[in-house]
Design a protein around this motif. Structure first.
Motif, mmCIF file in Angstrom:
data_model
loop_
_atom_site.group_PDB
_atom_site.id
_atom_site.type_symbol
_atom_site.label_atom_id
_atom_site.label_comp_id
_atom_site.label_asym_id
_atom_site.label_seq_id
_atom_site.Cartn_x
_atom_site.Cartn_y
_atom_site.Cartn_z
ATOM 1 N N LEU A 1 -3.982 4.761 -2.075
ATOM 2 C CA LEU A 1 -4.451 6.491 -2.081
ATOM 3 C C LEU A 1 -3.843 7.518 -2.293
ATOM 4 O O LEU A 1 -3.018 7.532 -2.552
ATOM 5 C CB LEU A 1 -4.247 6.604 0.031
ATOM 6 C CG LEU A 1 -4.084 5.056 0.636
ATOM 7 C CD1 LEU A 1 -3.851 5.531 2.037
ATOM 8 C CD2 LEU A 1 -6.124 4.815 0.936
ATOM 9 N N TYR B 1 -11.234 -5.408 -7.964
ATOM 10 C CA TYR B 1 -11.019 -4.123 -7.652
ATOM 11 C C TYR B 1 -12.303 -3.492 -7.197
ATOM 12 O O TYR B 1 -13.239 -3.494 -7.530
ATOM 13 C CB TYR B 1 -10.345 -3.234 -8.012
ATOM 14 C CG TYR B 1 -10.933 -2.660 -9.075
ATOM 15 C CD1 TYR B 1 -11.616 -1.446 -8.974
ATOM 16 C CD2 TYR B 1 -11.639 -2.868 -10.498
ATOM 17 C CE1 TYR B 1 -12.540 -0.401 -10.319
ATOM 18 C CE2 TYR B 1 -13.253 -2.320 -11.144
ATOM 19 C CZ TYR B 1 -12.580 -1.043 -11.179
ATOM 20 O OH TYR B 1 -14.348 -0.608 -12.087
ATOM 21 N N GLU C 1 -7.760 7.430 5.532
ATOM 22 C CA GLU C 1 -8.230 6.398 5.092
ATOM 23 C C GLU C 1 -7.580 4.790 5.588
ATOM 24 O O GLU C 1 -8.004 3.791 4.716
ATOM 25 C CB GLU C 1 -7.832 6.715 3.139
ATOM 26 C CG GLU C 1 -9.383 7.693 3.527
ATOM 27 C CD GLU C 1 -10.219 7.222 3.198
ATOM 28 O OE1 GLU C 1 -11.737 6.120 3.003
ATOM 29 O OE2 GLU C 1 -11.160 7.916 4.050
ATOM 30 N N TRP D 1 -10.091 -3.459 6.034
ATOM 31 C CA TRP D 1 -9.614 -4.133 4.319
ATOM 32 C C TRP D 1 -8.665 -5.673 4.345
ATOM 33 O O TRP D 1 -9.055 -6.841 4.112
ATOM 34 C CB TRP D 1 -9.586 -3.415 3.510
ATOM 35 C CG TRP D 1 -9.182 -3.934 1.933
ATOM 36 C CD1 TRP D 1 -10.178 -4.271 0.824
ATOM 37 C CD2 TRP D 1 -7.905 -3.614 0.785
ATOM 38 N NE1 TRP D 1 -10.070 -4.677 -0.629
ATOM 39 C CE2 TRP D 1 -8.556 -4.738 -0.587
ATOM 40 C CE3 TRP D 1 -7.043 -3.815 1.804
ATOM 41 C CZ2 TRP D 1 -7.238 -5.012 -0.937
ATOM 42 C CZ3 TRP D 1 -5.861 -4.112 0.208
ATOM 43 C CH2 TRP D 1 -6.340 -4.737 -0.704
ATOM 44 N N ALA E 1 0.892 -0.926 0.149
ATOM 45 C CA ALA E 1 -0.016 0.081 0.167
ATOM 46 C C ALA E 1 0.529 1.294 -0.157
ATOM 47 O O ALA E 1 2.069 1.211 0.197
ATOM 48 C CB ALA E 1 -0.882 0.441 1.275
ATOM 49 N N ALA F 1 -3.005 -1.120 -1.982
ATOM 50 C CA ALA F 1 -3.779 -0.330 -1.639
ATOM 51 C C ALA F 1 -3.522 0.766 -2.356
ATOM 52 O O ALA F 1 -2.357 1.091 -2.140
ATOM 53 C CB ALA F 1 -4.849 -0.410 -0.236
ATOM 54 N N GLY G 1 -3.307 -7.990 -1.960
ATOM 55 C CA GLY G 1 -4.096 -7.378 -2.517
ATOM 56 C C GLY G 1 -3.117 -5.765 -2.490
ATOM 57 O O GLY G 1 -1.978 -6.063 -1.812
ATOM 58 N N LEU H 1 -7.469 -1.587 -4.017
ATOM 59 C CA LEU H 1 -8.263 -1.109 -3.684
ATOM 60 C C LEU H 1 -7.842 0.627 -3.488
ATOM 61 O O LEU H 1 -7.088 0.742 -3.448
ATOM 62 C CB LEU H 1 -8.018 -1.553 -1.947
ATOM 63 C CG LEU H 1 -9.193 -0.396 -0.640
ATOM 64 C CD1 LEU H 1 -10.474 -0.231 -1.015
ATOM 65 C CD2 LEU H 1 -8.926 -0.673 0.764
ATOM 66 N N GLN H 2 -8.318 1.333 -4.353
ATOM 67 C CA GLN H 2 -8.504 2.355 -4.905
ATOM 68 C C GLN H 2 -8.994 3.401 -4.146
ATOM 69 O O GLN H 2 -9.727 3.519 -4.706
ATOM 70 C CB GLN H 2 -8.106 2.854 -6.636
ATOM 71 C CG GLN H 2 -7.712 4.193 -7.283
ATOM 72 C CD GLN H 2 -8.060 3.738 -8.548
ATOM 73 O OE1 GLN H 2 -8.338 2.762 -9.548
ATOM 74 N NE2 GLN H 2 -8.000 4.788 -8.694
ATOM 75 N N VAL I 1 -7.649 0.754 4.976
ATOM 76 C CA VAL I 1 -6.961 -0.079 4.100
ATOM 77 C C VAL I 1 -6.494 -1.404 5.208
ATOM 78 O O VAL I 1 -6.451 -2.885 4.550
ATOM 79 C CB VAL I 1 -5.514 0.430 3.654
ATOM 80 C CG1 VAL I 1 -4.555 -0.422 3.728
ATOM 81 C CG2 VAL I 1 -6.006 1.276 2.898
#
Length: 252
Positions: free
Chosen positions: A137, A218, A235, A242, A111, A135, A133, A191-192, A239
């Protein structure tokens, strides 16, 4: 959670470089892993100093590593060190040797924010078998567009990418990486997240449209917010939750 400030001697870079880590204090493990990447104007300490990531992480049995990559844009630089090779190969290998963390790709996540969001997506798309995954941001998903619209970026981007011509379609071009996604190959979920007042919001919308044309699983979250730590502090909690949900699902 325990917070560690460390240094490692990198053969890829040719010098000693720092990193930060947040580790569970319980003697269990191996722990799932999150590689958390910093933005352009930041360093390996920025997540710790500008957000409450250490406090949020205390709710999860998760090891978090924050490497320093300076202003490399997570590349093997055109004129500079091999930060990309350091990040994706040498750094994870050394962290696995030093700490009791999972070697399982299903328990490995990447991330980041802004430049780090770009790096996280690039990592996951380039080595889809290595992470579960991604992520991103407020991700700087389109350096080419930024370069085109802001000639002042030439000083920064030329040593990193060489030229716009060399960048376009290369291993540093996220859109080129998306075109290489094979439907039969397992891909990490993405994850956007981006604020609607962010200067990179339009770029993120465009990238989300490109994701629709792939087989990648996604989620795109947009909400009020700007390109700042108030947004990212909020946020990163999304994450972490998630990640926990993905791990729990894979273990069930």
């Amino acid at each position: 959670m325990g917070v560690i400030s460390g240094q490692i001697n990198s053969s890829e870079l040719g010098f000693t470089i720092s990193y930060k880590a947040i580790l569970p204090e319980e003697r269990t493990g191996p722990y799932p892993v999150l590689y958390l990447l910093h933005g352009l104007s930041d360093n390996d300490s920025s997540w710790l100093y500008n957000s409450s990531i250490a406090r949020y992480a205390s709710q999860y049995n998760l090891a978090i590593f924050m490497p320093e990559v300076h202003v490399s844009y997570y590349t093997d630089m055109h004129m500079g060190p091999n930060y990309w090779s350091f990040l994706t190969k040498e750094f994870p290998r050394k962290m696995k040797n030093l700490f009791n963390i999972s070697h399982n790709s299903e328990e490995t996540f990447v991330a980041g924010l802004s430049m780090g969001g770009y790096g996280a997506i690039k990592w996951g798309l380039t080595y889809p078998a290595e992470v579960a995954g991604i992520a991103a941001l407020s991700a700087a998903v389109d350096p080419y567009r930024i370069w085109q619209d802001d000639p002042g970026r030439e000083k920064l981007f030329k040593p990193v990418f060489g030229s716009k011509e060399l960048f376009e379609g290369s291993e540093n071009d996220l859109y080129a990486l998306l075109k290489q996604v094979k439907k039969e190959t397992n891909q990490p979920t993405i994850l956007q997240i981006c604020g609607t007042e962010d200067s990179l919001y339009a770029d993120n919308l465009k990238f989300e449209e490109a994701l629709q044309e792939t087989s990648i699983d996604y989620a795109f979250i947009e909400k009020p917010g700007d390109h700042n730590w108030a947004f990212w502090d909020q946020e990163i909690q999304v994450v972490l939750k998630w990640i926990q949900e993905i791990i729990a699902k894979k273990r069930s």
